[in-house]
Design an enzyme around this catalytic site. Structure first.
Site, PDB file in Angstrom:
ATOM      1  CG  ASP A   9      -0.848   0.340   5.417  1.00 39.61           C
ATOM      2  OD1 ASP A   9       0.527   0.147   6.000  1.00 39.61           O
ATOM      3  OD2 ASP A   9      -1.229  -0.324   4.579  1.00 39.61           O
ATOM      4  CG  ASP A 103      -0.697  -0.092   0.991  1.00 38.48           C
ATOM      5  OD1 ASP A 103       0.592   0.066   1.481  1.00 38.48           O
ATOM      6  OD2 ASP A 103      -1.144  -0.969   1.764  1.00 38.48           O
ATOM      7  CD  GLU A 104       3.672   2.335   4.603  1.00 38.50           C
ATOM      8  OE1 GLU A 104       3.426   2.720   5.470  1.00 38.50           O
ATOM      9  OE2 GLU A 104       4.247   1.474   3.994  1.00 38.50           O
TER      10      GLU A 104
HETATM   11  P1  TTP Z   1       1.525  -3.661   2.985  1.00 33.28           P
HETATM   12  O1  TTP Z   1       0.832  -2.264   3.501  1.00 33.28           O
HETATM   13  O2  TTP Z   1       2.814  -3.901   3.728  1.00 33.28           O
HETATM   14  O3  TTP Z   1       0.540  -4.890   3.281  1.00 33.28           O
HETATM   15  P2  TTP Z   1      -0.884  -4.810   3.095  1.00 33.28           P
HETATM   16  O4  TTP Z   1      -1.582  -3.594   2.475  1.00 33.28           O
HETATM   17  O5  TTP Z   1      -1.145  -5.871   1.920  1.00 33.28           O
HETATM   18  O6  TTP Z   1      -1.566  -5.648   4.175  1.00 33.28           O
HETATM   19  P3  TTP Z   1      -1.778  -4.588   5.555  1.00 33.28           P
HETATM   20  O7  TTP Z   1      -1.342  -3.462   5.311  1.00 33.28           O
HETATM   21  O8  TTP Z   1      -3.271  -4.708   5.842  1.00 33.28           O
HETATM   22  O9  TTP Z   1      -1.021  -5.368   6.601  1.00 33.28           O
HETATM   23  O10 TTP Z   1       2.113  -3.521   1.578  1.00 33.28           O
HETATM   24  C1  TTP Z   1       1.071  -2.967   0.639  1.00 33.28           C
HETATM   25  C2  TTP Z   1       1.433  -3.818  -0.571  1.00 33.28           C
HETATM   26  O11 TTP Z   1       2.709  -3.860  -0.883  1.00 33.28           O
HETATM   27  C3  TTP Z   1       0.736  -5.199  -0.609  1.00 33.28           C
HETATM   28  O12 TTP Z   1      -0.773  -5.069  -0.754  1.00 33.28           O
HETATM   29  C4  TTP Z   1       1.533  -5.968  -1.718  1.00 33.28           C
HETATM   30  C5  TTP Z   1       3.134  -5.203  -1.526  1.00 33.28           C
HETATM   31  N1  TTP Z   1       4.023  -5.837  -1.063  1.00 33.28           N
HETATM   32  C6  TTP Z   1       4.585  -7.036  -1.666  1.00 33.28           C
HETATM   33  O13 TTP Z   1       4.377  -7.084  -2.851  1.00 33.28           O
HETATM   34  N2  TTP Z   1       5.535  -7.504  -0.791  1.00 33.28           N
HETATM   35  C7  TTP Z   1       5.750  -7.504   0.327  1.00 33.28           C
HETATM   36  O14 TTP Z   1       6.732  -8.065   0.967  1.00 33.28           O
HETATM   37  C8  TTP Z   1       5.003  -6.727   1.015  1.00 33.28           C
HETATM   38  C9  TTP Z   1       5.190  -6.275   2.528  1.00 33.28           C
HETATM   39  C10 TTP Z   1       4.130  -5.867   0.386  1.00 33.28           C
HETATM   40 MG    MG Z   2      -1.217  -1.907   3.667  1.00 28.81          MG
END
Ligand code: TTP
Ligand code: MG
Length: 379
Positions: A9, A103-104
């Site tokens: 992730d 992103d995962e």
């Molecule tokens: P995440 O992997 O949940 O968040 P992140 O990568 O920003 O942070 P981390 O994993 O380090 O905690 O989500 C991936 C992307 O998806 C995030 O960069 C932006 C988008 N996203 C949204 O647009 N709205 C949301 O509510 C969430 C959770 C994510």
């Molecule tokens: Mg992330």
């Protein structure tokens, strides 16, 4: 052969891409989202998280918590470009990759200990390649199954690498909070608290009848997860999927207005299914079978994600203009393809948010009363 599942992730993904592209933003509290009082935060850099800013929070609230935060607009095409680079690396490292969102992903790394000296090296390699080839950092979890790998990747964020050895699964998860289990939401946590249960270990030793009371038909799955058991496979072919509907008419259609009416109805059905399964798409295809049974398809690929009825309708109506009405039309179909998993995507623009809310309201009605309850009357 030991089963090893990797969950990767990206850290603060959109915000990290912004910091990569704009070096002056590095080390600063960056908040990605629309700059309107009514828009929401898509994500923010770890520097902004120290102030309590979180995804899905209103921009107004984020500004209150972190007045020095730098708000930058969402640039979805750029994030998707980086996402594709990352997914490409995954595909070079494992034949079984399941993309979960932009992103995962899960990678099945079973049987690969032989290729690397040990499984930790595999984790380090993925992180190193991502850093060197995309300039971004990721957090990696390696564990015997999906459930544990996902927990593991989150434990040492950002830039983390956590490995749960097979022999240590129970002792590893026992002290973790019950909320770590997907399916143990706020309401269930409240109920469990009444029995004095806060950790996964306590949950596992709870009387099964009580588990049934709290989780109903999911009690057994929850019990298994609390023991660290999860046999779900890594399923790779999501991207190849498409979602479509078609209809054959009892009498051939001869006018555009008849066709438009049918397309509207089809688009509503396809959009509903798309969102219900958490997908976003890129390609819309309109299929036509003429009265003489000849078949023709017209496609359009967008450079941004499609998930609202409005987008599917606009594109389909454009494609319909290419259809000839001379022969009469026997069948019409609408398909959305090039799917990816986009349930968490939040575009952050006010207009998109409005569309999203409208589609959600439609979906809620359909969920409650069935699909026949509502459909758009006019294009
Ligand atoms: P995440 O992997 O949940 O968040 P992140 O990568 O920003 O942070 P981390 O994993 O380090 O905690 O989500 C991936 C992307 O998806 C995030 O960069 C932006 C988008 N996203 C949204 O647009 N709205 C949301 O509510 C969430 C959770 C994510
Ligand atoms: Mg992330």
């Amino acid at each position: 052969m030991l089963r090893w599942i990797m969950h990767v992730d990206m850290d603060a993904f959109y915000a990290s891409v912004e910091q990569l592209d704009n070096p002056e933003l590095r080390g600063l509290p960056v908040i990605v989202g629309g700059d309107h009082e009514r828009s929401v935060v898509s994500t923010c850099s770890y520097e902004a998280r120290k102030f309590g800013v979180r995804s899905a929070m209103s921009i107004a609230m984020a500004k209150r918590l972190c007045p020095q935060g730098i708000i930058v607009p969402v640039r979805m095409p750029r994030y998707l470009e980086k996402s594709r680079e990352i997914m490409q690396i995954f595909h070079e490292l494992s034949p079984l990759v399941e993309q979960l969102s932009v992103d995962e992903a899960f990678l099945d790394m079973s049987g690969m200990e032989g290729i690397y000296c040990n499984i930790r090296e595999a984790g380090e390699l993925v992180k190193r390649r991502i850093k060197e080839e995309t300039g971004l950092t990721a957090s990696v979890g390696l564990a015997p199954n999906k459930f544990l790998a996902k927990i593991a990747s989150d434990l040492e964020k950002p830039d983390g690498l956590t490995i749960i050895e097979h022999a240590k699964v129970k002792s590893f998860i026992a002290p973790l909070k019950v909320g770590r289990i997907f399916g143990v939401g706020k309401a269930a946590q409240q109920q469990l608290l009444q029995y004095g249960i806060t950790t996964i270990g306590q949950l596992h030793s709870l009387d099964f009848h009580i588990l049934q009371k709290v989780f109903g038909k999911n009690a057994y799955t929850i019990k298994q997860l609390a023991e660290g058991i999860d046999s779900r496979p890594v399923v790779p072919e999501r991207e190849a999927q498409s979602i479509g509907r078609e209809v054959t008419f009892s009498e051939d259609l001869h006018t555009y207005s008849e066709c438009q009416e049918e397309i509207l109805w089809l688009c509503g059905q396809v959009g509903y299914r798309l969102r219900r399964q958490g997908f976003v798409g890129r390609t819309v295809t309109v299929k036509v079978k003429y009265a003489d049974f000849t078949l023709k398809t017209h496609s359009y690929t967008s450079d941004r994600d499609i998930f609202c009825d409005e987008d599917i309708i606009t594109i389909s109506m454009g494609l319909l203009k290419k259809v000839s009405l001379v022969k009469g039309i026997r069948l019409l179909g609408v398909t959305v393809g090039s799917l990816s998993f986009g349930a968490s995507i939040n575009l952050g623009f006010e207009e998109e948010e409005r569309l999203k809310k409208r589609n959600e309201a439609l979906d809620n009605l359909k969920n409650r009363f069935g699909e026949g309850i509502i459909h758009r009357g006019k294009y």
